[in-house]
Scaffold this motif. Structure first.
Motif, mmCIF file in Angstrom:
data_model
loop_
_atom_site.group_PDB
_atom_site.id
_atom_site.type_symbol
_atom_site.label_atom_id
_atom_site.label_comp_id
_atom_site.label_asym_id
_atom_site.label_seq_id
_atom_site.Cartn_x
_atom_site.Cartn_y
_atom_site.Cartn_z
ATOM 1 N N ASP A 36 -34.750 32.483 111.498
ATOM 2 C CA ASP A 36 -35.647 32.456 112.657
ATOM 3 C C ASP A 36 -36.818 33.419 112.477
ATOM 4 N N ILE A 37 -36.529 34.632 112.012
ATOM 5 C CA ILE A 37 -37.595 35.619 111.868
ATOM 6 C C ILE A 37 -38.554 35.226 110.737
ATOM 7 N N LEU A 38 -38.041 34.590 109.685
ATOM 8 C CA LEU A 38 -38.914 34.156 108.596
ATOM 9 C C LEU A 38 -39.845 33.036 109.044
ATOM 10 N N SER A 39 -39.346 32.178 109.917
ATOM 11 C CA SER A 39 -40.183 31.109 110.462
ATOM 12 C C SER A 39 -41.322 31.695 111.286
ATOM 13 N N LEU A 40 -41.005 32.680 112.128
ATOM 14 C CA LEU A 40 -42.035 33.352 112.927
ATOM 15 C C LEU A 40 -42.990 34.147 112.041
ATOM 16 N N LEU A 41 -42.429 34.724 110.974
ATOM 17 C CA LEU A 41 -43.245 35.547 110.076
ATOM 18 C C LEU A 41 -44.277 34.705 109.326
ATOM 19 N N ARG A 42 -43.900 33.474 108.954
ATOM 20 C CA ARG A 42 -44.850 32.600 108.269
ATOM 21 C C ARG A 42 -46.056 32.303 109.166
ATOM 22 N N THR A 43 -45.771 32.052 110.428
ATOM 23 C CA THR A 43 -46.860 31.815 111.383
ATOM 24 C C THR A 43 -47.709 33.071 111.546
ATOM 25 N N TYR A 44 -47.043 34.213 111.629
ATOM 26 C CA TYR A 44 -47.725 35.497 111.809
ATOM 27 C C TYR A 44 -48.663 35.788 110.641
ATOM 28 N N ASN A 45 -48.171 35.651 109.421
ATOM 29 C CA ASN A 45 -48.976 35.942 108.232
ATOM 30 C C ASN A 45 -50.076 34.908 108.012
ATOM 31 N N CYS A 46 -49.807 33.658 108.409
ATOM 32 C CA CYS A 46 -50.838 32.629 108.303
ATOM 33 C C CYS A 46 -52.014 32.959 109.223
ATOM 34 N N TYR A 47 -51.697 33.479 110.407
ATOM 35 C CA TYR A 47 -52.741 33.864 111.367
ATOM 36 C C TYR A 47 -53.602 34.997 110.814
ATOM 37 N N HIS A 48 -52.954 35.925 110.091
ATOM 38 C CA HIS A 48 -53.660 37.089 109.546
ATOM 39 C C HIS A 48 -54.036 36.904 108.070
ATOM 40 N N GLU A 49 -54.129 35.675 107.626
ATOM 41 C CA GLU A 49 -54.426 35.412 106.213
ATOM 42 C C GLU A 49 -55.753 36.063 105.809
ATOM 43 N N GLY A 50 -55.711 36.795 104.711
ATOM 44 C CA GLY A 50 -56.898 37.464 104.217
ATOM 45 C C GLY A 50 -57.176 38.797 104.887
ATOM 46 N N LYS A 51 -56.270 39.240 105.765
ATOM 47 C CA LYS A 51 -56.461 40.508 106.470
ATOM 48 C C LYS A 51 -55.365 41.495 106.077
ATOM 49 N N ASN A 52 -55.539 42.734 106.492
ATOM 50 C CA ASN A 52 -54.572 43.780 106.146
ATOM 51 C C ASN A 52 -53.327 43.757 107.031
ATOM 52 N N PHE A 53 -53.284 42.867 108.020
ATOM 53 C CA PHE A 53 -52.184 42.888 108.977
ATOM 54 C C PHE A 53 -51.047 41.938 108.607
ATOM 55 N N GLN A 54 -51.123 41.334 107.422
ATOM 56 C CA GLN A 54 -49.987 40.543 106.978
ATOM 57 C C GLN A 54 -48.801 41.464 106.695
ATOM 58 N N LEU A 55 -47.599 40.994 107.026
ATOM 59 C CA LEU A 55 -46.391 41.800 106.878
ATOM 60 C C LEU A 55 -45.647 41.445 105.599
ATOM 61 N N ARG A 56 -45.070 42.445 104.972
ATOM 62 C CA ARG A 56 -44.257 42.243 103.778
ATOM 63 C C ARG A 56 -42.781 42.332 104.161
ATOM 64 N N THR A 57 -41.918 41.784 103.309
ATOM 65 C CA THR A 57 -40.476 41.809 103.559
ATOM 66 C C THR A 57 -39.748 42.409 102.360
ATOM 67 N N ARG A 58 -38.594 42.970 102.647
ATOM 68 C CA ARG A 58 -37.708 43.485 101.598
ATOM 69 C C ARG A 58 -36.289 43.505 102.129
ATOM 70 N N GLU A 59 -35.325 43.540 101.237
ATOM 71 C CA GLU A 59 -33.911 43.611 101.607
ATOM 72 C C GLU A 59 -33.435 45.055 101.517
ATOM 73 N N GLU A 60 -32.707 45.500 102.520
ATOM 74 C CA GLU A 60 -32.170 46.855 102.516
ATOM 75 C C GLU A 60 -30.786 46.833 103.145
ATOM 76 N N ASP A 61 -29.759 47.111 102.331
ATOM 77 C CA ASP A 61 -28.362 47.105 102.792
ATOM 78 C C ASP A 61 -27.996 45.789 103.469
ATOM 79 N N GLY A 62 -28.449 44.702 102.864
ATOM 80 C CA GLY A 62 -28.097 43.394 103.397
ATOM 81 C C GLY A 62 -28.913 42.962 104.594
ATOM 82 N N GLN A 63 -29.897 43.752 105.002
ATOM 83 C CA GLN A 63 -30.725 43.418 106.146
ATOM 84 C C GLN A 63 -32.166 43.168 105.695
ATOM 85 N N LEU A 64 -32.811 42.240 106.393
ATOM 86 C CA LEU A 64 -34.211 41.953 106.125
ATOM 87 C C LEU A 64 -35.072 42.964 106.870
#
Length: 309
Positions: A20-48
């Motif tokens: 669910d969060i990845l689906s929302l994140l794709r929309t979020y990053n698409c909106y901010h495409e080419g800007k500094n406000f795109q969010l990055r992801t990483r795994e930490e202790d089994g959590q996104l």
């Protein structure tokens, strides 16, 4: 750990799945495409974990105090140091300035009214060495020059480098780099530390403010970056504001839809509600009066039957 088991916290009690969060994140990053406000992801202790810049809008009604001592070096900040911090705050919060500035423009000198204002308190470090006194309303030419030296505005943001008092323009914006595991309290502390604000973080809260006027407080255990993603990337629809804890208040959707109406329209709404209330009272009164009559009639009938027996 499978993908279905990976989650992101909404608060200490609530979770959202990775899909669910990845689906929302794709929309979020698409909106901010080419800007500094795109969010990055990483795994930490089994959590996104999401990380990136978060916009926060200034909604303060009272001045804030800038530190006169550096947290690490413990030396007294000189006039140029505090002025640099004030300018940094001004530049940051003017990335997207409000539509209408109420303060003077850049370079304007503040008048004596701001200097005389009793709520312009000194910082703790300064107040411990000298007593704050209310200045006389009459000033000599030398006094006026001193006021111009110590009290001025930067892009509409008032700053007094003698007392380290600063007032960010309402609705101006700044940003901090955060991640999805940082709570509201941690984000507030990071923002205040960035600008060397002396005020305690407990004096402030974060609100999600909608264009409709609805205002929802982000609780201490919530995660502002996750809330930003959930509410969508468009800040014309919803913005995160920093406000005073004792001045801000939540506004529900039901209340917010009436806020923008004129007073005469609201008065007409109240009149109609009052008329509807009176009709309901009359209706209920008749209903229970009829029930009371039926019960009394039944009791009288039983009384007559007992007398005949």
């Amino acid at each position: 750990m499978g993908e279905s088991q990976t989650y992101v916290k909404l608060s200490e009690e609530k979770l959202i799945s990775k899909s669910d969060i990845l689906s929302l994140l794709r929309t979020y990053n698409c909106y901010h495409e080419g800007k500094n406000f795109q969010l990055r992801t990483r795994e930490e202790d089994g959590q996104l974990v999401l990380e990136g810049l978060l916009n926060i809008y200034w909604g303060l009604q009272r001045p804030i105090r800038l530190q006169m001592y550096d947290d690490n070096e413990r030396f007294r900040l000189n006039r140029n140091d505090r002025l640099t911090v004030a300018k940094q705050l001004s530049v940051e919060s003017n990335n997207n300035p409000p539509g209408k500035e109420t303060g003077p423009t850049s370079g304007d000198m503040g008048g004596e009214e701001e200097e005389d204002s009793p709520q312009l308190l000194r910082t703790r470090s300064d107040a411990s060495f000298m007593r704050v006194q209310r200045r006389s309303k009459s000033h000599t030419a030398r006094d006026l020059q001193r006021l111009r030296t110590h009290r001025f505005s930067i892009n509409g943001h008032f700053y007094n480098h003698k007392t380290s008092v600063f007032t960010p323009a309402y609705g101006s914006v700044t940003n901090v780099r955060v991640n999805s595991s940082m709570t509201t309290v941690q984000v507030l502390c990071l923002l205040l530390h960035k600008f060397r604000v002396e005020n305690n973080s407990e004096e402030f809260v974060l609100y999600m403010v909608h264009e409709s006027g609805e205002r929802i407080r982000l609780r201490d255990a919530e995660y502002p970056l996750v809330a930003r993603v959930l509410y969508g990337p468009c800040e014309k629809i919803a913005k995160i504001f920093i406000m005073e804890a004792d001045l801000g208040e939540e506004v529900t959707y039901d209340v917010a839809q009436y806020i923008k109406f004129e007073i005469p329209v609201l008065d007409s709404f109240l009149e109609k509600l009052k008329e509807e209330e009176e009709r309901e009272i009359t209706k209920l009164t008749k209903k229970y009066s009829a029930l009371k009559s039926m019960i009394l009639h039944q009791l009288e009938g039983k009384g007559h039957a007992n007398d005949r027996v």
